[in-house]
Design a protein around this motif. Structure first.
Motif, PDB file in Angstrom:
ATOM      1  N   ARG A  12      -2.853  -8.228  27.041  1.00 34.33           N
ATOM      2  CA  ARG A  12      -2.023  -7.094  27.440  1.00 34.33           C
ATOM      3  C   ARG A  12      -0.845  -7.532  28.295  1.00 34.33           C
ATOM      4  O   ARG A  12       0.249  -6.964  28.204  1.00 34.33           O
ATOM      5  CB  ARG A  12      -2.864  -6.077  28.203  1.00 34.33           C
TER       6      ARG A  12
ATOM      7  N   ALA B 266       2.223  -8.332  26.404  1.00 39.27           N
ATOM      8  CA  ALA B 266       2.832  -7.269  25.598  1.00 39.27           C
ATOM      9  C   ALA B 266       3.935  -6.568  26.386  1.00 39.27           C
ATOM     10  O   ALA B 266       4.143  -6.830  27.571  1.00 39.27           O
ATOM     11  CB  ALA B 266       1.765  -6.277  25.164  1.00 39.27           C
ATOM     12  N   ARG B 267       4.604  -5.641  25.742  1.00 45.95           N
ATOM     13  CA  ARG B 267       5.709  -4.931  26.393  1.00 45.95           C
ATOM     14  C   ARG B 267       5.218  -3.941  27.446  1.00 45.95           C
ATOM     15  O   ARG B 267       5.942  -3.624  28.389  1.00 45.95           O
ATOM     16  CB  ARG B 267       6.547  -4.190  25.342  1.00 45.95           C
TER      17      ARG B 267
ATOM     18  N   ALA C 130      -4.373  -3.448  22.881  1.00 50.08           N
ATOM     19  CA  ALA C 130      -3.930  -4.349  21.813  1.00 50.08           C
ATOM     20  C   ALA C 130      -4.432  -3.828  20.474  1.00 50.08           C
ATOM     21  O   ALA C 130      -5.312  -2.973  20.388  1.00 50.08           O
ATOM     22  CB  ALA C 130      -4.459  -5.753  22.074  1.00 50.08           C
TER      23      ALA C 130
ATOM     24  N   SER D 194      -5.774  -8.398  16.789  1.00 46.84           N
ATOM     25  CA  SER D 194      -5.574  -9.326  17.897  1.00 46.84           C
ATOM     26  C   SER D 194      -6.757  -9.275  18.853  1.00 46.84           C
ATOM     27  O   SER D 194      -7.163 -10.302  19.413  1.00 46.84           O
ATOM     28  CB  SER D 194      -4.273  -9.008  18.642  1.00 46.84           C
TER      29      SER D 194
END
Length: 254
Positions: A229, A232-233, A239, A243
């Motif tokens: 996480r 990520a953005r 997720a 993944s």
């Protein structure tokens, strides 16, 4: 941390009667924040899966009390209640529904209760990443000791100090679940300038994540999910299933 809860709005459900349904509500609350667990949890042995979810739910309750909301007073009252509750667990007494799954296990609940005194100070913004770790370190040590009892990790793997470092990193990550940016250290905010300081802190925390491999499979999987996480953005978003499957499988293998 003195006193119990007197405000009815702050009271925690009692589990001395039939608390099973309420227990599920607390487990569901954690899994709503971590929907990846529906995939990742299959890599945890049946014998410890239920206690792993209950333990994660307890950590969420305690961290939410410490860091949630704009007014710290309700959380302080909840932490005081939890101190009494956890000390009761060592005496064989329980009231909270999570105790249905956890209280019967011979873990150092009194040590965890004592460490709750350190959490209010961690609510304040740290000056830098190092201070952020130090603020949660006392509680992380107590939580790591509980995990050693719950999951009985043996063989090769992290030392006790390294396990505490992994828990500390997890605790810092868990603060992304709250809306405020008080968890972002001052030095990170200054370096981010006009950029997104929260994402800058996510990248820095991921870079600083301990290299140790936990002895405990649940902790290895939680670590893998958190690091995923952080890359990520939005660290608060779950997720994807594929993944998650890949990270959980690798973490389970150790």
């Amino acid at each position: 941390m003195a006193g119990g809860m007197s405000d009815p709005d702050l009271e925690v459900p009692d589990a001395r009667a039939d608390g099973t349904g309420t227990l599920q509500a607390f487990l569901d609350k954690w899994q709503a924040r971590w929907p990846e667990w529906s995939v990742a949890g299959v890599f945890v042995p049946d014998a410890v899966r239920a206690r792993a979810v209950a333990w994660a739910s307890l950590l969420q309750e305690l961290s939410d009390a410490a860091w949630g909301g704009s007014d710290p007073r309700p959380g302080l009252a909840k932490l005081a209640w939890w101190q009494e509750e956890l000390r009761g667990w060592e005496r064989g007494v329980r009231r909270h529904p999570l105790g249905i799954e956890l209280q019967r296990l011979p873990a150092p609940w009194g040590g965890l209760a004592g460490a709750l005194d350190s959490l209010p100070a961690s609510r304040e913004r740290a000056g830098d990443p190092g201070e952020a770790v130090e603020l949660v370190r006392p509680f992380a040590h107590a939580a790591a000791a509980v995990e050693a009892a719950l999951f009985d990790g043996r063989g090769e793997g992290a030392s006790g100090e390294e396990e505490a470092e992994l828990v500390a990193a997890w605790l810092l990550f868990s603060r992304f679940s709250h809306d405020q940016d008080a968890h972002v250290p001052l030095s990170v905010m200054a370096a981010a300038g006009d950029g997104d300081a929260t994402l800058a802190w996510a990248a820095e925390l991921r870079r600083r994540w301990p290299d140790a491999v936990s002895r405990h499979r649940p902790r290895r999987i939680w670590t893998a999910l958190a690091r995923g996480r952080l890359g990520a953005r939005d660290p608060r978003r779950p997720a994807s299933g594929w993944s998650t499957l890949w990270r959980a499988w690798r973490a389970a293998r150790g």
